[in-house]
Every structure is written in structure tokens, then in C-alpha cells.
Design an enzyme around this catalytic site. Structure first.
Site, PDB file in Angstrom:
ATOM      1  N   LYS A  57      -9.347  -3.898  31.552  1.00 15.14           N
ATOM      2  CA  LYS A  57     -10.000  -5.141  31.149  1.00 15.14           C
ATOM      3  C   LYS A  57      -8.974  -6.234  30.875  1.00 15.14           C
ATOM      4  O   LYS A  57      -9.184  -7.407  31.197  1.00 15.14           O
ATOM      5  CB  LYS A  57     -10.869  -4.905  29.912  1.00 15.14           C
ATOM      6  N   GLU A  71     -15.073   9.522  28.646  1.00 14.05           N
ATOM      7  CA  GLU A  71     -14.518   8.523  27.740  1.00 14.05           C
ATOM      8  C   GLU A  71     -14.099   9.119  26.406  1.00 14.05           C
ATOM      9  O   GLU A  71     -13.234   8.571  25.728  1.00 14.05           O
ATOM     10  CB  GLU A  71     -15.539   7.404  27.494  1.00 14.05           C
ATOM     11  N   HIS A  85     -24.373  21.937  50.407  1.00  9.03           N
ATOM     12  CA  HIS A  85     -24.228  21.728  51.841  1.00  9.03           C
ATOM     13  C   HIS A  85     -23.082  20.778  52.170  1.00  9.03           C
ATOM     14  O   HIS A  85     -22.808  20.528  53.342  1.00  9.03           O
ATOM     15  CB  HIS A  85     -25.536  21.199  52.431  1.00  9.03           C
TER      16      HIS A  85
END
Length: 425
Positions: A407, A273, A294
Site C-alpha cells: 500500500k 493474513e 481433474h
């Protein structure tokens, strides 16, 4: 120092001179003492500014809440969630009287949390800097409803909040008589782990928050005493900037202790951010080794060379296990007497040699021990490094205009349904 950094240095005179000039010019930008408008810099001196008596009040509240005998359901997301979760995971293990809830819009997840919630003895701690975070506002609605259905009312002591002093959530808390804690308006959520946002949940989980804050204070003193590349936070920021300038696009933040995995998520938000703006910034991601070797070890070893590794490791782990003897032929003959930490160190050093030989640049951060003091130092170190790193990229580390874009899209959709009433987004 409780924290040690090993990076790309030594640099040649030319690059070192450039680094010193740029860093010294930017050091004042992250120090509120030199800024007329300290917006975003409330975290910088907060460890020194928070008085012991205020910390004692936080701890007293945590003890009083725990004495109720139930769980505390913590509603938070982003910066109101990651730091506290990281600290508790690193220091307290798994069996805690805490449930982190409300950090998604998953009905299944919230329903499972609500099924565990007993309004007769459990408590709700709501953390939202703005006081309008949609996920938190929505979750709180359901928790309040559950309390009302069981108790017939919402007692003042059933809910507590941490928010800005002038937020809608603060006004709601004051109207209903809920305990409320505030944080400085000049402190962004992702930089708030050393404020009540992080300290209060950690105190509920049994973390020694006095030691945590003292570790942060000690780290601040150490960093304040040196400037330029002699300052390890600056050195880490400069190394990241150099690697970005050389075409690296991602930073793999690697830990070898499962209890530090949440710390990687906190790091990812802090740097993501703060730096991801104007088409710039390293993509921050975290890995748990050796587990993720892995699944992603092949890619790291022979995939595109567009990333580097930063490894956090503990020099003196608190617990250890000696390899027991065995009559079975399992390929481990001759290793008896070594500890699991010995074997982990062998794995870390071998992995780093392989990755370095494969063309992956390596940075290392180490803590002498994993305790509250050292973790506080780490939190503060990373905040200082992040602010400097973002400014080296030429972006403001303290805004997040990109977050508002999604938003706004969601808000518009909600407005179509809700009419003119304001949306929580």
C-alpha cells in the site's frame, strides 16, 4: 457439537504433554478477559455481546432496503467481502438481489457493475473498516457520480455504510445523513464475519442471522467448556503446527460442495493474513473436489510431499438426486438407486484413501447439516483455531504489517501525481 473435527490424534505422552503446556499457556492470550489491551480480540465474545434487539434492527433495515424493489450493491474487499460472500453462497444460492462490487481496480468489471446499477431503486452498501480502503473509496466515487447524474442529488437513503465509529467514512456518512453501522475497533476485518460486516449482507440475502449467531454462540459455549487438546479448535491448531514443524508448507482446504467454494476463500484470508509473518506460516489455498482433481489431482497424488489436506464436508446434505435408470450402456449399470450424495461420499472416501496412501496427511472437519446454525458454528470455530494456530507459530494473529508495504508503494506513486493531498491508501 454441531461441528466435528478429526485430526492426527492420538499423540504419544511426550507430544501430548508438550501440546497441553503450550496450548494452556496461550489460551489466555486469545481471551480478552485476561488481557489489559484486548486489541484484535473484539470477535472473541462478540456473538454473546450483540444483543437480539440490535440484530432485530439490522434485519429490519435489510427488509426495508429490500422493499425498495431493487438490488443492493455491496462495496467491500478482503475481510469486508469474503465472509458475507461465503455465507450467502453457502446458504442462499445464486439468484439474489445483491451485487458484490468494488473488490478490484478493473475498469471493465466496475463498468459492468455500473451498467446494472439503477439509482432510482438500487442501494449502495459500503463496507470498509478503516474507511480509507482505496478500492472502495474509488468505487464509491463512481457510484455517487452515477446517482448524481440520474437523480441530481444523493439522497440519504441511497447509501449506507459499515465502518469504524471514528473513520473518515463514518464522518462522511454522518455529514450526508446516510445510515451507518459500526463495529468494535478491537475487531479486525478478517475476524468480522459475525459482526454487521457479515450479518447485514447476509440478512439482505435472506439468511437467518439469528440462527447463524446462535450457532456461533453455541460453538463458543462448547469450546469454552474444554481446554487443551480436548478443545477441537485447539486440536486443529496443534495439528497444523505439528505438520508445519515437520516441514509442510501449505494447507489444501478442500470442499466437495460448489456452494462452499467461497468459504475456502474466506479461510485463505483468515489464516494467510494471520499467520504469514516473520518468514513463518502455512500457505493456505482452497480446492473444490472433485472438479479440481481433474486439474491438480496428479500433483496432489505424486508431487512434492510439502502439504496436507483439510477437508470440510457435510454429513447430511439437504438436497439429493437418485440416479435414474437408463437403457444406454454408459458404464453406470448397477448403480441405480444410489443418490448423488452416496456417490459423492464414495468419491471423497476413495480420494482420501488414495491421498493418504500417497503420503498426504489428512484432517477433517464435518458439519451435521449445512444451515445457518451450523455455518455460524464453523465461522466461530475457525476464528478460534486461527488465533491459537498463529500464536503457536510465535506470530501476532491480529496485525498485518506486510499488507501496508504494498500500500505504501502505491501511495508513493499516487503522491507523485496528486501532490500533497492525502492518498486513499
Amino acid at each position: 457439537m454441531a461441528l466435528h473435527y478429526q485430526g492426527l490424534a492420538p499423540y504419544g505422552p511426550g507430544i501430548k504433554g508438550e501440546a497441553e503446556d503450550k496450548i494452556r499457556a496461550l489460551e489466555k492470550k486469545i481471551n480478552p478477559s485476561f488481557q489489559k489491551d484486548p486489541q484484535g480480540l473484539g470477535w472473541y465474545a462478540y456473538p454473546d455481546q450483540l444483543k437480539d434487539r440490535d440484530l432485530e434492527d439490522l434485519v429490519a433495515w435489510a427488509k426495508k432496503t429490500n422493499k425498495r424493489g431493487g438490488k443492493t450493491f455491496i462495496l467491500g474487499i478482503g475481510g469486508s467481502y469474503h465472509g458475507a460472500k461465503a455465507g450467502l453462497s453457502a446458504l442462499c444460492g445464486k439468484d439474489l438481489p445483491l451485487v458484490f462490487s468494488g473488490h478490484s481496480l478493473s475498469s471493465r468489471e466496475l463498468a459492468m457493475d455500473l451498467a446494472l446499477f439503477d439509482p432510482k431503486k438500487d442501494h449502495v452498501l459500503v463496507i470498509s473498516k478503516s474507511g480509507t480502503t482505496a478500492e472502495i473509496s474509488l468505487s464509491l466515487r463512481w457510484y455517487r457520480d452515477r446517482i448524481l447524474r440520474v437523480l441530481g442529488k444523493v439522497p440519504p437513503e441511497a447509501i449506507s455504510v459499515i465502518t469504524d465509529e471514528d473513520s473518515p467514512l463514518m464522518a462522511q456518512a454522518q455529514a450526508y445523513g446516510h445510515q451507518a453501522f459500526s463495529l468494535p475497533k478491537t475487531m479486525g476485518g478478517r475476524f468480522s464475519v459475525l459482526s454487521p460486516v457479515g450479518l447485514l449482507p447476509m440478512a439482505l440475502g435472506g439468511v437467518d442471522v439469528f440462527a447463524l449467531l446462535e450457532g456461533a454462540r453455541a460453538q463458543k459455549r462448547d469450546l469454552d467448556q474444554v481446554g487443551g487438546l480436548e478443545n477441537p479448535a485447539n486440536a486443529y491448531a496443534w495439528d497444523r503446527y505439528q505438520l508445519y514443524s515437520q516441514g509442510k508448507q501449505a494447507e489444501l482446504f478442500c470442499v466437495y460442495e460448489a456452494c462452499l467454494e467461497e468459504l475456502g476463500r474466506w479461510y485463505a484470508q483468515l489464516f494467510g493474513e494471520s499467520e504469514g509473518k516473520n518468514g513463518r506460516g502455512l500457505f493456505p489455498t482452497s480446492l473444490l473436489f472433485t472438479r479440481d482433481l481433474h486439474s491438480l489431482g496428479q500433483y496432489i497424488q505424486e508431487g512434492p510431499r510439502n502439504f496436507f489436506e483439510t477437508t470440510l464436508y457435510i454429513k447430511e446434505p439437504e438436497e439429493d438426486l437418485l440416479l435414474p435408470p437408463s437403457s444406454h450402456k454408459d458404464g453406470l449399470e448397477g448403480l441405480e438407486g444410489l443418490s448423488l450424495n452416496d456417490l459423492g461420499q464414495i468419491a471423497r472416501e476413495g480420494t482420501q484413501r488414495a491421498h493418504k496412501n500417497g503420503g498426504v496427511p489428512l484432517l477433517n472437519i464435518s458439519l451435521d447439516r449445512l444451515d445457518a446454525h451450523h455455518l455460524g458454528a464453523f465461522f466461530y470455530f475457525m476464528q478460534r483455531a486461527c488465533a491459537m494456530s498463529a500464536y503457536l507459530l510465535g506470530v501476532n494473529p491480529f496485525n498485518q504489517t506486510g499488507v501496508d508495504v504494498y500500500k505504501e508503494e502505491i501511495r508513493q506513486e499516487m503522491e507523485k501525481i496528486r501532490g500533497k493531498n492525502p492518498s486513499p491508501f
